[in-house]
Design an enzyme around this catalytic site. Structure first.
Site: not given
Length: 598
Positions: A9, A132
């Site tokens: 990935c 975040c």
């Protein structure tokens, strides 16, 4: 049958690891002998040996990025997208046995075939933003999870990350225009003005990381257009059900902390560098030590509380909240109310500005004066007068009492505080409890109280370091993919990224989390017992390279090593062997995977 599983990935982390895990377990249930290799943009993982490739009867490639297949010349090989392996690995293996063909290298780098439904002209389009408070781990892990889940669902998806180095993979205007829904998976406030008129779904990075598919499904079903406010911000859609954590006090506070952190890091390290020349060297005018203290203590730390208050107010009321918030924060700092006063000032200024924006009605000819004159003036007056006459003095007294208590604690009380803060850092690995402990330590830096921050950062490093240690000393209990994840976890732990332990905690929470909590408590308690102080709130072990950042570097290492070894060794001992009875646990991507290891 001897099989090779190769997964890849873009980041080479969570999704690649989980796909390899699921395929490996499915293959082992069939009695196959399996070798695993993971690849990512940051480099390959454990490389297959030439002997393993030569002995293989079948090569399975599940990849969502380009991989070099030249090594497998003449082998039976099956390729498909990584997303095709996650939902049903047994079906993937069935297709592989049936459709695998002899691979002949043509000298080009090949990639897996796209998901059948993905990329079609009729595919629904989603754009997303993740952010975040620290902009390090959750931001990018959530982005990867959403991207992989979206492709598996046949969606056209692009995710922008707003991390510590700024926005990456930025969304273009035409991509936003073409999107069916916008997903804002953010723990801090982000500018949503560019999404005006689009259906928006708001959630947290934690929800997007742990349940990406459910998040996208909910976004497509529940996303709603948010009406633009007079200030260019967005009023919250009543059609979306959001909790306090996602849309209330928690998020506003984390937004302020996120913008304050660079001030704390820069200021703390500048102060630490001034101490290199002697603890009192900065008292000599014109010296480099005095200049460093002026930069760190006199400027950066002086801006901490105003920035905290200003961006709490910004999160609540958008731009009109910044001026009254920073004014209130500066007053809190000058009155001695510190970070507690700054938090109070930020919320007071934010909600005051928001009320003025919503409820003050002016003729259209004067409406343009509201955001630049009326709201800042009135909100600043209300906040400033409240801080001076009502809030400042009692909050300053409270902060002085807290500071005096922390500075006068005996060893027993200090250890108890360290145990509590250390345990909190390991409860949810970057979640609300972890952030509450971290915010407490960062806030105390403004009062020149440095010991709690040392305990907090040390304990936060324990879970990922411990998982890396466990994979090193009990290699036979971990699959090859898990051992690679352990190496990554070890590095992340050294950098104070607690989220590096999430893949292990997601699969085996009943063992990993309790041991991590105990290990973190041990490290936090030892740090306080040794009287260790830390000038910077981030950086992991690399802050030890800054002279003066940590007062007792060797003892700090001892504290971190004690908790990490305790957790790592015990987990290695109690982790089930490959022949243990299988159970299932929920992985971060929302897929169910067996929790026993091979």
């Amino acid at each position: 049958m001897k099989a090779i599983i190769l997964t890849a990935c873009p980041s080479g982390m969570a999704t690649s690891y989980l796909a390899a895990r699921r395929l490996e377990r499915a293959a082992l249930r069939r009695g196959w002998e399996v070798e695993v290799e993971l690849q990512g943009e940051l480099g390959g993982g454990l490389r297959l040996s030439a002997d393993a490739i030569a002995a293989a009867d079948l090569v399975l490639v599940a990849a969502s990025r380009t991989v070099d297949l030249s090594r497998f010349e003449g082998k039976r090989l099956y390729r498909d997208a990584l997303e095709a392996a996650l939902p049903n690995p047994d079906r993937f293996l069935d297709r592989a046995e049936f459709a695998a063909d002899i691979w002949h290298d043509d000298g080009e780098r090949e990639t897996a075939a796209p998901v059948e439904s993905g990329g079609s002209s009729g595919a629904r389009s989603v754009v997303a933003v993740t952010a975040c408070p620290t902009g390090v781990a959750h931001t990018f892990m959530a982005a990867e999870a959403l991207a992989e889940a979206g492709r598996a669902m046949g969606l056209s998806i692009k995710v922008e990350t707003q991390g510590s180095v700024g926005a990456q993979n930025k969304l273009e205007a035409d991509e936003i225009e073409a999107a069916d829904v916008v997903v804002l998976a953010c723990d801090i406030d982000v500018d949503s003005a560019r999404f005006a008129g689009k259906r928006i779904y708001r959630t947290s990075t934690g929800a997007a990381l742990k349940k990406p598919r459910q998040t996208l499904e909910a976004a497509l079903a529940e996303g709603a257009v948010e009406s633009a406010s007079a200030t260019g911000g967005a009023s919250r859609s009543t059609g979306q059900k959001k909790g306090v954590k996602e849309r209330g006090v928690y998020k506003h506070l984390l937004t302020g902390v996120s913008f304050m952190l660079p001030m704390v890091v820069a200021g703390g390290l500048c102060i630490a560098l001034s101490f290199v020349f002697g603890i009192t060297a900065f008292e000599q005018e014109g010296t480099l030590a005095a200049a460093l203290m002026q930069i760190g203590g006199g400027t950066a730390f002086a801006l901490m509380v105003p920035v905290l208050a200003g961006y709490i107010a910004y999160s609540i009321a958008d731009r009109p909240g910044i001026a009254p918030g920073m004014i209130g924060g500066m007053l809190a700092s000058s009155l001695g109310a510190g970070f507690i006063g700054g938090i109070v000032a930020g919320f007071l200024a934010g909600y005051c500005a928001l009320a003025l924006v919503r409820w003050v009605k002016l003729p259209s000819s004067l409406e343009s004066l509201k955001p630049i004159l009326i709201v800042p003036l009135l909100a600043s007056l209300v906040t400033g007068l409240a801080m001076i006459y009502v809030i400042g003095t009692p909050v300053a007294a409270l902060l002085d009492a807290l500071t005096a208590f922390l500075n006068s604690m005996g060893s027993t009380n200090a250890v108890l505080l360290g145990l509590l803060l250390g345990a909190m850092m390991c409860v949810d690995l970057g979640g609300p409890v972890n952030k509450a402990s971290y915010t407490f330590g960062v806030g105390l830096l403004s009062t020149q109280t440095y010991a709690p921050m040392a305990a907090i950062m040390a304990a936060g490093m324990v879970p990922p370091i411990a998982m890396g240690i466990a994979t090193l000393i009990a290699r036979t209990k971990f699959a090859a993919a898990e051992r690679e994840a352990g190496k990554a976890s070890l590095v992340l732990g050294l950098c104070f990224v607690s989220e590096g332990a999430i893949p292990f905690a997601a699969k085996d929470p009943l063992r990993v989390l309790p041991l991590s909590i105990i290990g973190g408590a041990i490290t936090g308690g030892l740090s306080m017992l040794f009287g260790i102080t830390l000038m910077a709130p981030h950086g992991g072990l690399f802050v030890l390279l800054i002279p003066g950042a940590v007062n007792h570097a060797l003892l700090y290492l001892v504290a971190i090593l004690a908790g990490s070894l305790f957790t790592g060794i015990l987990y290695a001992l109690i982790k089930r062997r490959p022949d243990a009875v299988e159970t299932t646990a929920t992985a971060p991507t929302g897929a169910a995977v067996p929790s026993a290891s091979h």
